[in-house]
Write a protein that holds these residues in place. Structure first.
Motif, PDB file in Angstrom:
ATOM      1  N   ASP A  11       0.830  -1.201  -0.047  1.00  0.00           N
ATOM      2  CA  ASP A  11      -0.137   0.115   0.010  1.00  0.00           C
ATOM      3  C   ASP A  11       0.944   1.329   0.024  1.00  0.00           C
ATOM      4  O   ASP A  11       1.120   1.703   1.003  1.00  0.00           O
ATOM      5  CB  ASP A  11      -1.064   0.036   1.236  1.00  0.00           C
ATOM      6  N   GLY A  12       1.088   1.741  -1.116  1.00  0.00           N
ATOM      7  CA  GLY A  12       1.985   2.766  -1.347  1.00  0.00           C
ATOM      8  C   GLY A  12       1.726   4.018  -0.588  1.00  0.00           C
ATOM      9  O   GLY A  12       2.397   4.577   0.377  1.00  0.00           O
ATOM     10  N   PRO A  13       0.386   4.650  -0.831  1.00  0.00           N
ATOM     11  CA  PRO A  13       0.047   5.716  -0.110  1.00  0.00           C
ATOM     12  C   PRO A  13      -0.036   5.641   1.546  1.00  0.00           C
ATOM     13  O   PRO A  13       0.683   6.484   2.174  1.00  0.00           O
ATOM     14  CB  PRO A  13      -1.212   6.151  -0.557  1.00  0.00           C
ATOM     15  N   ALA A  14      -0.398   4.364   1.960  1.00  0.00           N
ATOM     16  CA  ALA A  14      -0.087   4.315   3.407  1.00  0.00           C
ATOM     17  C   ALA A  14       1.224   4.358   3.975  1.00  0.00           C
ATOM     18  O   ALA A  14       1.471   4.686   4.941  1.00  0.00           O
ATOM     19  CB  ALA A  14      -0.882   2.980   3.648  1.00  0.00           C
ATOM     20  N   ALA A  15       2.084   3.645   3.262  1.00  0.00           N
ATOM     21  CA  ALA A  15       3.286   3.644   3.543  1.00  0.00           C
ATOM     22  C   ALA A  15       4.063   5.179   3.547  1.00  0.00           C
ATOM     23  O   ALA A  15       4.727   5.387   4.371  1.00  0.00           O
ATOM     24  CB  ALA A  15       4.283   2.657   2.570  1.00  0.00           C
ATOM     25  N   ALA A  16       3.590   5.836   2.603  1.00  0.00           N
ATOM     26  CA  ALA A  16       4.021   7.066   2.566  1.00  0.00           C
ATOM     27  C   ALA A  16       3.537   8.002   3.730  1.00  0.00           C
ATOM     28  O   ALA A  16       4.237   8.701   4.320  1.00  0.00           O
ATOM     29  CB  ALA A  16       3.657   7.944   1.471  1.00  0.00           C
TER      30      ALA A  16
END
Lengths: 241, 241
Positions: free
Chosen positions: B209-214
């Motif tokens: 989950d890219g956005p969550a990681a960011a």
DNA sequence: CCTGTCATATTGTATGTCAATCAGGCAAAG
DNA sequence: CTTTGCCTGATTGACATACAATATGACAGG
């Protein structure tokens, strides 16, 4: 004493102390800027060998000064120094360009967010003014004029974002993709989209909406990247294989 | 020929070509790294004058080499060179520190997002492994050991994020706040929060989950910044006024 | 055709020199 | 006694040169 590690602030202070001697930029800086401009502007081809002697002759400076300038440009990634072989103008692969644009998007998003939430009214007015000029540009505006306006826009944005480090990180990145920007900006019909995208940035800023400004900036860079990378891929594919 | 402007890649390639001569770092690099480490590690006090001669004696190198190294550190913002007066260890104001943390948050968010969406299974496994070690650390772990683990975590994260430029931009920032990180990391009870925050990063990465990681990365840096800035403010307030 | 050696050129580093500039002290004027 | 101006010492900015280390290319030999 003011010992901030802020080069520009120091330069400004120096200019205040000696308002008459405007030309007095250190020689090293002249060489550095000249070489940077020459490479970014494409006067040296990628892969070209930048020999010590050549640069000494070109700038009329000693090896000491030239080498210090080359080191700086190496740190910026504009040139690439191989031990005992010298400096070469760095290539820009499609992957690298994509990575630079990705980073640029993140940095300009941060700048946009900072400006939206922290800029003064005067700074907002300046930005508004520049955007108005950008909107009024005719469709067939030359790339030089367009780049100049956009540069002014970003200068104001970065100056007012409340975080000078963003500008300092962005500068070397932009110098690496300068040529790319110039060619992609002049793509037919791109100006119309540019104005629309920057308009969304401007609108978010007027609303003091940080996240929206960040998102609009990211979006604008992403679209510019798409155009630029297409150009770069088209340039490189036929040459390399 | 490989002329990417990627210093590490070049160094790696050189190491491949000459696998035996491991010590053969250029003298200039040794001085540069040594000086950087000395300043970042606090062996020179902020504002201290770093005279040419002093550094020449310290590192046993000539002025030429020392000056080139100082220029590099100046570009990184670690030192501040005043014309005809020499180099001084840069101060770090609370504002600057806050700005650096803001930038660091944006960059690490980008790295986290890139890792979540682009890292290989092997890279994920390495990160998982390091996180497990971090979680297992006792509450009273020394700052050195803690910093070392965190450094390894970020090394893997940055290596697997698919954008080497992020690491290159981050490095000089981190060297400026190294001391701050060391002191704030050892604040009582901070480890517990660190593990929880990094755990959210790890979880988002496992979900791709890219956005969550960011977002998790941004959050973690923001909290670290809060702790560090409190320490810095406490250090500076009683001294200055 | 491949391989090893050598000469040449270029870079990495060190050193000495001169000019420009800054800091601090000293003396003279107010 | 304070202030102003000058002078001296120290440090840096820039340059030229010299020597060592290394890569490149040519050439001879297998």
């Amino acid at each position: 004493m003011d010992l901030r590690a802020d080069g520009q602030a120091l330069a400004d202070r120096a200019a205040m102390d000696h308002p008459l001697r405007v030309v007095a930029q250190p020689l090293r800086r002249q060489v550095e800027d000249g070489l940077r401009a020459a490479i970014a502007g494409g006067r040296f081809a990628p892969g070209e060998h930048l020999s010590d002697r050549l640069l000494c002759d070109l700038f009329g400076a000693s090896r000491t000064v030239v080498r210090e300038a080359v080191r700086l440009l190496e740190a910026e990634g504009l040139v690439c120094v191989l031990p005992h072989r010298g400096a070469f103008v760095a290539f820009l692969s499609v992957e690298e360009a994509a990575q630079i644009y990705e980073l640029r998007a993140a940095l300009e998003a941060l700048a946009g967010e900072g400006f939206a939430t922290r800029a003064s009214e005067a700074e907002r007015a300046m930005l508004r003014d520049i955007f108005k000029k950008l909107s009024a540009l005719p469709q067939d505006t030359g790339r030089e004029a367009l780049l100049a306006i956009k540069r002014r826009f970003y200068d104001v944005l970065l100056a007012g974002c409340g975080n000078p480090f963003v500008a300092r990180m962005l500068a070397p990145l932009l110098s690496r993709i300068l040529r790319l920007r110039a060619t992609s900006l002049s793509a037919p019909g791109r100006l119309r989209h540019t104005v629309a995208e920057v308009g969304r940035v401007m609108a978010a800023i007027e609303r003091r909406d940080g996240p929206a400004a960040a998102s609009a900036c990211r979006e604008h860079v992403a679209r510019a990247a798409k155009a630029a990378l297409a150009v770069l891929a088209a340039q490189q594919t036929p040459r390399r294989r």
